[in-house]
Write an enzyme that holds these catalytic residues in place. Sequence first.
Site, PDB file in Angstrom:
ATOM      1  N   THR A  76       0.839  -1.203   0.000  1.00 53.29           N
ATOM      2  CA  THR A  76       0.000   0.000   0.000  1.00 53.29           C
ATOM      3  C   THR A  76       0.877   1.257   0.000  1.00 53.29           C
ATOM      4  OG1 THR A  76      -1.487  -1.295   1.400  1.00 53.29           O
ATOM      5  CG2 THR A  76      -1.971   1.057   1.188  1.00 53.29           C
ATOM      6  N   HIS A 137       1.687  -9.648  -6.757  1.00 59.61           N
ATOM      7  CA  HIS A 137       2.226 -10.405  -5.623  1.00 59.61           C
ATOM      8  C   HIS A 137       2.910 -11.676  -6.150  1.00 59.61           C
ATOM      9  CE1 HIS A 137       0.505  -7.795  -2.705  1.00 59.61           C
ATOM     10  NE2 HIS A 137      -0.739  -8.166  -2.877  1.00 59.61           N
ATOM     11  N   ARG A 160      10.209  -7.399   3.255  1.00 57.88           N
ATOM     12  CA  ARG A 160      10.027  -6.982   4.661  1.00 57.88           C
ATOM     13  C   ARG A 160      10.473  -8.111   5.582  1.00 57.88           C
ATOM     14  NH1 ARG A 160       4.331  -5.010   7.555  1.00 57.88           N
ATOM     15  NH2 ARG A 160       5.367  -4.062   9.351  1.00 57.88           N
ATOM     16  N   LYS A 308      -0.033  -0.607  12.318  1.00 58.64           N
ATOM     17  CA  LYS A 308       1.002   0.122  13.059  1.00 58.64           C
ATOM     18  C   LYS A 308       2.056   0.736  12.153  1.00 58.64           C
ATOM     19  CE  LYS A 308       1.146  -2.202  17.524  1.00 58.64           C
ATOM     20  NZ  LYS A 308       2.025  -2.980  18.415  1.00 58.64           N
TER      21      LYS A 308
HETATM   22  P1  A3P Z   1       1.454  -3.591   9.890  1.00 59.54           P
HETATM   23  O1  A3P Z   1       0.302  -4.544   9.862  1.00 59.54           O
HETATM   24  O2  A3P Z   1       2.698  -4.203  10.435  1.00 59.54           O
HETATM   25  O3  A3P Z   1       1.131  -2.307  10.563  1.00 59.54           O
HETATM   26  P2  A3P Z   1       0.483  -4.268   2.504  1.00 59.54           P
HETATM   27  O4  A3P Z   1       0.294  -2.865   2.062  1.00 59.54           O
HETATM   28  O5  A3P Z   1       1.501  -5.016   1.692  1.00 59.54           O
HETATM   29  O6  A3P Z   1      -0.822  -4.973   2.644  1.00 59.54           O
HETATM   30  O7  A3P Z   1       1.146  -4.183   3.944  1.00 59.54           O
HETATM   31  C1  A3P Z   1       0.430  -3.639   5.031  1.00 59.54           C
HETATM   32  C2  A3P Z   1       1.442  -3.180   6.055  1.00 59.54           C
HETATM   33  O8  A3P Z   1       2.010  -1.947   5.629  1.00 59.54           O
HETATM   34  C3  A3P Z   1       0.788  -2.906   7.402  1.00 59.54           C
HETATM   35  O9  A3P Z   1       1.792  -3.194   8.373  1.00 59.54           O
HETATM   36  C4  A3P Z   1       0.485  -1.423   7.310  1.00 59.54           C
HETATM   37  O10 A3P Z   1       0.302  -0.787   8.555  1.00 59.54           O
HETATM   38  C5  A3P Z   1       1.732  -0.924   6.592  1.00 59.54           C
HETATM   39  N1  A3P Z   1       1.485   0.357   5.902  1.00 59.54           N
HETATM   40  C6  A3P Z   1       0.415   0.710   5.140  1.00 59.54           C
HETATM   41  N2  A3P Z   1       0.534   1.968   4.705  1.00 59.54           N
HETATM   42  C7  A3P Z   1       1.702   2.430   5.204  1.00 59.54           C
HETATM   43  C8  A3P Z   1       2.384   3.692   5.119  1.00 59.54           C
HETATM   44  N3  A3P Z   1       1.856   4.701   4.452  1.00 59.54           N
HETATM   45  N4  A3P Z   1       3.560   3.823   5.761  1.00 59.54           N
HETATM   46  C9  A3P Z   1       4.097   2.782   6.446  1.00 59.54           C
HETATM   47  N5  A3P Z   1       3.513   1.575   6.568  1.00 59.54           N
HETATM   48  C10 A3P Z   1       2.324   1.401   5.958  1.00 59.54           C
END
Ligand code: A3P
Length: 341
Positions: A76, A137, A160, A308
């Site tokens: 995201t 993905h 990650r 988070k």
């Molecule tokens: P956490 O669940 O550890 O907080 P994806 O986008 O691949 O689905 O991953 C989601 C993870 O990215 C989540 O981690 C989310 O909080 C974090 N995330 C989403 N937007 C973000 C941003 N703008 N900056 C930093 N982390 C972000």
Amino acid sequence: VDAIPARPVTEHDAAISGRPRRLVYNNSLPILSYRGFWLLEDWARGTAAMADERRGGFVARPGDVVLATLPKAGTTWLKALAFATMARGLFPPASPDHPLRRLNSHDCVPTVESGLFACGREGVLDKLPSPRLLNTHLPLSLLPSSITDNDDCKIVYVCRDEKDRAVSTWHFIKRIKRIGSDVPFSEVYKSICEGTSACGPVWDHILGYWNASKKEPSRVLFLTYEQMLQDPMGTIRQLAEFLGQPISDAEEETGVVAEIVELCRLHSCFSDQNVKNPGLESMKKQKINREGSQGVGITFSNDAYFRKGVAGDWLNHMTLEMGQHLDSILNEKFDGSGFTI
Ligand code: A3P
């Protein structure tokens, strides 16, 4: 999207039938072994459709940029950063009507196999202006050759810490009604260690892109979520340079890099807490991220993508021994590759 007629999604069932299949996460989601990787059944169907070049499969265009990630690795955020960086000429990041202030980044950058081909919605791809910004993905080995063999396509991968990704995955899937909030963390952890999690084995997913980034650094950029957290401005400069749109001295002077960081910060994306510049916050944007949703079949509310956003949350969910065990599996798999965790 709704205006574009959808292809029947069952069209590629033959390509995925007869493959090893099992149910995961409280026995609720079917997952298939597909050419060396475990894919959710819908995604495998989308991947087969994408690969079918004779019948409307994926055809890369010169200039395509593909953001590749394991789910919950920071997709995201990367989508937002890459979109804001690439489109900064058209949409100045400080502008109050920047698309990312009213749209979720998943609405700006589609995930090709699951968001388009799995739903028969790939017609959207033809409508996107060049250069297209896309997400997958899929592991490198499952990408269509029109991407991997194309000197005019670039790939950005984000990796990650698997321990944090496991925790993030668990929190995310608990939000899916079909799975239920009682799914144990141990199931997610075990499937990652055994190489049977969605898009796993994760080590093969990571190594595919890592090796490609070493072989062709001008075509494949390998980033980590932790590096993005530590140095978001440096990451944006690196992204811009890699994508052939380096940040100019004049842009540096206007502070465009800091504006992109601010636009894409987790708290800017989702909540109004800690926002340095609330005047620029669009209520609409907060609304989309709180109330909108993604997906067809299984849907995810947009707020599930923001939690988070830190490194090290695994310490709150697993023992040190569990962490060390997962690290040791990965260290063994990565041995000799030059990639270290
Ligand atoms: P956490 O669940 O550890 O907080 P994806 O986008 O691949 O689905 O991953 C989601 C993870 O990215 C989540 O981690 C989310 O909080 C974090 N995330 C989403 N937007 C973000 C941003 N703008 N900056 C930093 N982390 C972000």
